[in-house]
Scaffold this motif. Structure first.
Motif, PDB file in Angstrom:
ATOM      1  N   GLU A  72      -7.403  13.998   5.418  1.00  7.46           N
ATOM      2  CA  GLU A  72      -8.085  13.022   6.221  1.00  7.46           C
ATOM      3  C   GLU A  72      -7.784  11.690   5.747  1.00  7.46           C
ATOM      4  O   GLU A  72      -7.453  10.819   6.451  1.00  7.46           O
ATOM      5  CB  GLU A  72      -9.480  13.079   6.929  1.00  7.46           C
ATOM      6  N   LEU A  73      -7.645  11.222   4.423  1.00  8.29           N
ATOM      7  CA  LEU A  73      -7.640  10.073   3.739  1.00  8.29           C
ATOM      8  C   LEU A  73      -6.264   9.941   2.950  1.00  8.29           C
ATOM      9  O   LEU A  73      -6.097  10.995   2.125  1.00  8.29           O
ATOM     10  CB  LEU A  73      -8.736   9.688   2.977  1.00  8.29           C
ATOM     11  N   GLU A  74      -5.520   8.915   2.951  1.00  9.03           N
ATOM     12  CA  GLU A  74      -4.806   8.519   2.079  1.00  9.03           C
ATOM     13  C   GLU A  74      -5.651   7.936   0.704  1.00  9.03           C
ATOM     14  O   GLU A  74      -6.060   7.074   1.205  1.00  9.03           O
ATOM     15  CB  GLU A  74      -3.604   7.634   2.613  1.00  9.03           C
ATOM     16  N   LEU A  75      -5.515   8.595  -0.472  1.00  8.94           N
ATOM     17  CA  LEU A  75      -6.067   8.051  -1.548  1.00  8.94           C
ATOM     18  C   LEU A  75      -5.163   6.805  -2.478  1.00  8.94           C
ATOM     19  O   LEU A  75      -4.074   7.372  -2.557  1.00  8.94           O
ATOM     20  CB  LEU A  75      -6.549   9.117  -2.551  1.00  8.94           C
ATOM     21  N   LEU A  76      -5.569   5.783  -2.514  1.00  7.86           N
ATOM     22  CA  LEU A  76      -4.910   4.870  -3.342  1.00  7.86           C
ATOM     23  C   LEU A  76      -5.539   4.693  -4.805  1.00  7.86           C
ATOM     24  O   LEU A  76      -6.421   3.922  -4.702  1.00  7.86           O
ATOM     25  CB  LEU A  76      -5.043   3.480  -2.649  1.00  7.86           C
ATOM     26  N   PRO A  77      -5.402   5.227  -5.656  1.00  6.06           N
ATOM     27  CA  PRO A  77      -5.997   5.340  -6.990  1.00  6.06           C
ATOM     28  C   PRO A  77      -5.699   3.913  -7.601  1.00  6.06           C
ATOM     29  O   PRO A  77      -4.604   3.736  -7.769  1.00  6.06           O
ATOM     30  CB  PRO A  77      -5.817   6.374  -7.675  1.00  6.06           C
ATOM     31  N   VAL A  78      -6.718   3.271  -8.207  1.00  2.00           N
ATOM     32  CA  VAL A  78      -6.446   1.927  -8.989  1.00  2.00           C
ATOM     33  C   VAL A  78      -7.053   1.913 -10.179  1.00  2.00           C
ATOM     34  O   VAL A  78      -8.522   2.411 -10.300  1.00  2.00           O
ATOM     35  CB  VAL A  78      -6.577   0.737  -8.074  1.00  2.00           C
ATOM     36  N   GLY A  79      -6.586   1.587 -11.150  1.00  2.00           N
ATOM     37  CA  GLY A  79      -7.430   1.116 -12.644  1.00  2.00           C
ATOM     38  C   GLY A  79      -8.023  -0.157 -12.844  1.00  2.00           C
ATOM     39  O   GLY A  79      -8.798  -0.446 -13.727  1.00  2.00           O
ATOM     40  N   ARG A  80      -7.477  -1.128 -12.187  1.00  2.00           N
ATOM     41  CA  ARG A  80      -8.098  -2.620 -12.410  1.00  2.00           C
ATOM     42  C   ARG A  80      -7.980  -3.137 -10.995  1.00  2.00           C
ATOM     43  O   ARG A  80      -7.651  -2.886 -10.093  1.00  2.00           O
ATOM     44  CB  ARG A  80      -6.912  -3.279 -13.347  1.00  2.00           C
ATOM     45  N   VAL A  81      -8.749  -4.354 -11.079  1.00  2.00           N
ATOM     46  CA  VAL A  81      -9.284  -5.051  -9.850  1.00  2.00           C
ATOM     47  C   VAL A  81      -7.958  -5.647  -9.307  1.00  2.00           C
ATOM     48  O   VAL A  81      -7.749  -5.665  -8.231  1.00  2.00           O
ATOM     49  CB  VAL A  81     -10.282  -6.113 -10.156  1.00  2.00           C
ATOM     50  N   VAL A  82      -7.081  -6.122 -10.188  1.00  2.00           N
ATOM     51  CA  VAL A  82      -5.731  -6.593  -9.551  1.00  2.00           C
ATOM     52  C   VAL A  82      -5.083  -5.775  -8.939  1.00  2.00           C
ATOM     53  O   VAL A  82      -4.221  -6.202  -7.949  1.00  2.00           O
ATOM     54  CB  VAL A  82      -5.045  -7.426 -10.866  1.00  2.00           C
ATOM     55  N   ASP A  83      -5.054  -4.351  -9.329  1.00  2.00           N
ATOM     56  CA  ASP A  83      -4.471  -3.320  -8.355  1.00  2.00           C
ATOM     57  C   ASP A  83      -4.906  -3.169  -7.242  1.00  2.00           C
ATOM     58  O   ASP A  83      -4.124  -2.573  -6.171  1.00  2.00           O
ATOM     59  CB  ASP A  83      -4.193  -2.141  -9.517  1.00  2.00           C
ATOM     60  N   ALA A  84      -6.126  -3.096  -7.202  1.00  2.00           N
ATOM     61  CA  ALA A  84      -6.854  -3.082  -5.896  1.00  2.00           C
ATOM     62  C   ALA A  84      -6.843  -4.242  -4.947  1.00  2.00           C
ATOM     63  O   ALA A  84      -6.587  -3.905  -3.735  1.00  2.00           O
ATOM     64  CB  ALA A  84      -8.521  -2.875  -6.232  1.00  2.00           C
ATOM     65  N   ILE A  85      -6.496  -5.432  -5.366  1.00  2.00           N
ATOM     66  CA  ILE A  85      -6.283  -6.504  -4.539  1.00  2.00           C
ATOM     67  C   ILE A  85      -4.891  -6.365  -3.931  1.00  2.00           C
ATOM     68  O   ILE A  85      -4.618  -6.651  -2.713  1.00  2.00           O
ATOM     69  CB  ILE A  85      -6.422  -7.854  -5.432  1.00  2.00           C
ATOM     70  N   ALA A  86      -4.055  -5.987  -4.658  1.00  2.00           N
ATOM     71  CA  ALA A  86      -2.396  -5.543  -4.212  1.00  2.00           C
ATOM     72  C   ALA A  86      -2.530  -4.649  -3.386  1.00  2.00           C
ATOM     73  O   ALA A  86      -1.849  -4.823  -2.198  1.00  2.00           O
ATOM     74  CB  ALA A  86      -1.692  -5.113  -5.397  1.00  2.00           C
ATOM     75  N   GLN A  87      -3.228  -3.513  -3.447  1.00  2.00           N
ATOM     76  CA  GLN A  87      -3.212  -2.456  -2.413  1.00  2.00           C
ATOM     77  C   GLN A  87      -4.035  -2.778  -1.023  1.00  2.00           C
ATOM     78  O   GLN A  87      -3.388  -2.537  -0.002  1.00  2.00           O
ATOM     79  CB  GLN A  87      -4.104  -1.286  -2.964  1.00  2.00           C
ATOM     80  N   ALA A  88      -5.240  -3.475  -1.290  1.00  2.00           N
ATOM     81  CA  ALA A  88      -5.886  -4.101   0.028  1.00  2.00           C
ATOM     82  C   ALA A  88      -5.247  -4.887   0.646  1.00  2.00           C
ATOM     83  O   ALA A  88      -5.442  -5.193   2.080  1.00  2.00           O
ATOM     84  CB  ALA A  88      -7.224  -4.532  -0.605  1.00  2.00           C
ATOM     85  N   LEU A  89      -4.373  -5.934   0.109  1.00  2.00           N
ATOM     86  CA  LEU A  89      -3.969  -7.096   1.033  1.00  2.00           C
ATOM     87  C   LEU A  89      -2.520  -6.910   1.384  1.00  2.00           C
ATOM     88  O   LEU A  89      -1.961  -7.793   1.956  1.00  2.00           O
ATOM     89  CB  LEU A  89      -4.159  -8.475   0.237  1.00  2.00           C
ATOM     90  N   ASN A  90      -1.754  -5.531   0.760  1.00  2.00           N
ATOM     91  CA  ASN A  90      -0.653  -5.279   1.318  1.00  2.00           C
ATOM     92  C   ASN A  90      -0.721  -4.874   2.780  1.00  2.00           C
ATOM     93  O   ASN A  90      -1.192  -4.267   3.284  1.00  2.00           O
ATOM     94  CB  ASN A  90      -0.183  -3.990   0.476  1.00  2.00           C
ATOM     95  N   PRO A  91       0.350  -5.656   3.410  1.00  2.00           N
ATOM     96  CA  PRO A  91       0.185  -5.516   4.898  1.00  2.00           C
ATOM     97  C   PRO A  91       0.758  -4.203   5.549  1.00  2.00           C
ATOM     98  O   PRO A  91       1.366  -3.474   4.813  1.00  2.00           O
ATOM     99  CB  PRO A  91       1.408  -6.696   5.435  1.00  2.00           C
TER     100      PRO A  91
END
Length: 91
Positions: A72-91
């Motif tokens: 049901e979910l696409e998992l986007l694994p991240v190791g650092r906050v900067v990686d999470a920011i890039a994934q979350a704010l990617n249009p």
């Protein structure tokens, strides 16, 4: 906030507000943030992901190493906050 799993979500919300950007409303963010900017796993991840899918979320930004099988979910694994920011704010 007393729930460590909300750390990453709060960090993403602050950055999104500062940059005047919007996070996709179908994205859930789960993870604890360490002092060095690393993303740590949280307890009961499988249960959290199942509940997120029930609530209609389509993507999940999660700590690296999270490998729960969920169709049901696409998992986007991240190791650092900067990686999470890039994934979350990617249009």
């Amino acid at each position: 906030m007393e729930e460590p799993a909300a750390d990453l979500g709060v960090a993403i919300a602050v950055v999104a507000s500062f940059r005047d950007r919007v996070v996709n409303p179908r994205t859930v963010v789960i993870g604890e943030v360490g002092l060095g900017g690393q993303i740590r796993p949280v307890s009961q991840m499988e249960l959290r992901l199942k509940e997120a899918a029930k609530l209609g979320f389509q993507r999940a930004i999660v700590p690296k190493g999270t490998s729960y099988a969920t169709a049901e979910l696409e998992l986007l694994p991240v190791g650092r906050v900067v990686d999470a920011i890039a994934q979350a704010l990617n249009p």
